[in-house]
Design an enzyme around this catalytic site. Structure first.
Site, short mmCIF file in Angstrom:
data_model
loop_
_atom_site.label_atom_id
_atom_site.label_comp_id
_atom_site.label_asym_id
_atom_site.label_seq_id
_atom_site.Cartn_x
_atom_site.Cartn_y
_atom_site.Cartn_z
N GLU A 188 30.00 27.75 -44.36
CA GLU A 188 29.23 26.53 -44.15
C GLU A 188 29.21 25.63 -45.38
O GLU A 188 28.15 25.36 -45.95
CB GLU A 188 27.80 26.88 -43.70
N GLU A 370 29.39 33.16 -36.62
CA GLU A 370 27.94 33.38 -36.54
C GLU A 370 27.40 32.76 -35.27
O GLU A 370 27.81 31.66 -34.88
CB GLU A 370 27.18 32.72 -37.71
C1 FCB Z 1 23.44 30.06 -41.19
C2 FCB Z 1 23.78 30.82 -42.45
C3 FCB Z 1 23.34 32.26 -42.39
C4 FCB Z 1 22.00 32.44 -41.73
C5 FCB Z 1 21.94 31.71 -40.42
C6 FCB Z 1 20.65 31.88 -39.67
O1 FCB Z 1 23.39 28.69 -41.47
O2 FCB Z 1 25.16 30.79 -42.67
O3 FCB Z 1 23.36 32.76 -43.70
O4 FCB Z 1 21.00 32.06 -42.58
O5 FCB Z 1 22.20 30.35 -40.62
#
Ligand code: FCB
Length: 465
Positions: A188, A370
């Site tokens: 990110e 994620e």
């Molecule tokens: C993302 C992050 C991860 C976690 C999630 C909930 O933005 O990459 O580390 O905090 O959110």
């Protein structure tokens, strides 16, 4: 712009409650990589052990006033010591991929210079234990924990960072490239540049939009340089990145808001992707002068990525904001769907929308790096954690992902965020995203019902009831 369906919050398939995949249940391709994701700072603890240097997040959490409940990640899930227990949970859940990150300041305590052998040794043991468990290690080099010593030299807005990062990447490729075949350079990048340097919400806590823009360009330079460094030491490795992406829904049907949604897509979703793949910034958002773009940079930012990771949590409503001279748009949280404990809207179709949009635009293998949700459920009297909302969340999102795959998107893996409840940045331990409940007083781990469900889904290679 893909239209949003009114029924998107609901699972689109129903199946018989047998515990196995029901008739018509969403199925996944053979060899699909079922996984979980974590990040070093959020789980490891041992913040100053075995020669580890201080990171900007260590400094930030120790500064006070930044983190809910004054929590720190000094111990977190203690995974630095308990990683074998964590890997045993992954095995129990039939995981085939483990997305983890390396703490740069464990390897190079000052960010550059001499390697700390104990730091490298930890990740070698970790990777070996994963391989022994039959789990693919997917290594993220940078999940926000910059060595503080490099922030003291200016941090990401300093162009020298590109060289320092690629030296670190080379060190990892040399040490782990014989057994790690999948690398993500950044997690990110938009979030750490914008929230860390533009808004000051995250470490290092700087609120200066000029620094955000400079940091963004340096990060793109670093991505190009590190790509070449990893390639030269680990020629067989698949090198990519994990990018935060949200489908952008214009707030109204006006031309201004529709244009703003396109600007948001350029400025956030593909801002660290398009430069790598084309050597140019997306036309809808390219403040070259403010970013200090120099002749020759168009070559350096290029990186022929092998794969792309998409982190998806929610969609964004976008409105034109002519008074915002830097971004030109504003995003608002959407509230049409149900909300999680953090107030984030549950919008499963957003995963379908963003995955198909990105797949149409560049046909590269993608993984969901994620996706997950925060709910506070804790163990009941019988010791189990009945977190039905989390199971429903995963069921709905995976159903949408299967639909994207059957519509042709080349998705090869999915990682739930997260294996464990952990240190959720500014929310501290108050926001639980885990498939496994962690008692932060004694580090006891209890696999939640959602974790058991996810394990059955992975085993069936299909969304089970
Ligand atoms: C993302 C992050 C991860 C976690 C999630 C909930 O933005 O990459 O580390 O905090 O959110």
């Amino acid at each position: 712009m893909t239209a949003f369906r009114a029924d998107a919050g609901k699972p689109t398939k129903t199946a018989v409650p047998t515990g196995g995949p029901g008739e018509g249940a969403a199925k996944f391709p053979a060899d699909f990589l079922w996984g979980t994701a974590t990040a070093a700072h959020q789980i490891e603890g041992a913040w100053n052990e075995d020669g580890k240097g201080e990171s900007i997040w260590d400094r930030f959490v120790h500064t006070g006033g930044k983190i809910k409940g004054a929590d720190t990640a000094d111990v977190a899930c203690d995974s630095y010591h308990r990683y074998r227990e964590d890997i045993a949970i992954m095995r129990e859940l039939n995981m085939r991929s483990c997305r983890f990150s390396i703490a740069w300041s464990r390897i190079l305590p000052n960010g550059t210079g001499a390697v700390n052998p104990k730091g490298l040794d930890f990740y070698q043991r970790y990777v070996d234990a994963l391989l022994a468990a039959g789990i693919r290690p997917s290594c993220t080099l940078y999940h926000w924990d910059l060595p503080q010593a490099l922030q003291d030299r200016g941090g990401w807005p300093n162009r020298d960072m590109a060289g320092w990062f690629s030296d670190y990447a080379a060190t990892i490729a040399k040490a782990l490239g014989d057994r790690v075949t999948t690398f993500a350079m950044f997690n990110e990048p938009w979030v750490f540049c914008y929230c860390g340097y533009g808004m000051g919400w995250h470490a290092p806590g700087i609120a200066d939009m000029r620094q955000y823009l400079k940091a963004s360009h340096v990060t793109n330079l670093a991505q190009g340089d590190a790509f070449r460094a990893i390639r030269s030491f680990a020629p067989k490795a698949e090198i990519g990145g994990a990018y935060n992406m949200s489908p952008a829904a214009p707030a109204t049907a006006t031309a201004e808001d529709r244009a703003a949604a396109q600007t948001m897509h350029a400025a956030i979703n593909v801002f660290f992707l398009e430069p790598a793949l084309t050597g140019a910034y997306p036309k809808a958002f390219a403040p070259l002068e403010a970013m200090d773009f120099r002749p020759g940079d168009e070559t350096r930012i290029r990186a022929a990525l092998d794969w792309i990771g998409i982190n998806y949590y929610n969609r964004q409503i976008v409105r034109a904001a002519p008074d915002d001279k830097v971004m030109g748009f504003r995003t608002e949280a959407a509230h049409a769907g149900p909300q999680t404990h953090l107030g984030w809207e549950v919008w499963p179709q957003g995963l379908y929308d963003i995955v198909t949009r990105i797949s149409r635009y560049l046909y590269l293998p993608t993984e969901t790096t994620e996706n997950g949700c925060c709910y506070a459920d804790s163990p009941g009297a019988d010791g189990t954690v009945k977190d039905e909302r989390r199971t429903a969340y995963y069921r709905a999102h995976l159903t949408q992902l299967a639909r994207a795959i059957s519509d042709g998107a080349p998705v090869r893996g999915y990682h739930a965020w997260s294996l464990l409840d952990n240190f959720e940045w500014c929310e501290g331990y108050s926001a639980r995203f885990g498939l496994t409940w962690v008692d932060f007083r004694d580090q006891r781990r209890i696999i939640k019902d959602s974790g058991r469900w996810y394990g059955r889904t992975a085993a069936a290679n299909a969304v089970v009831m």
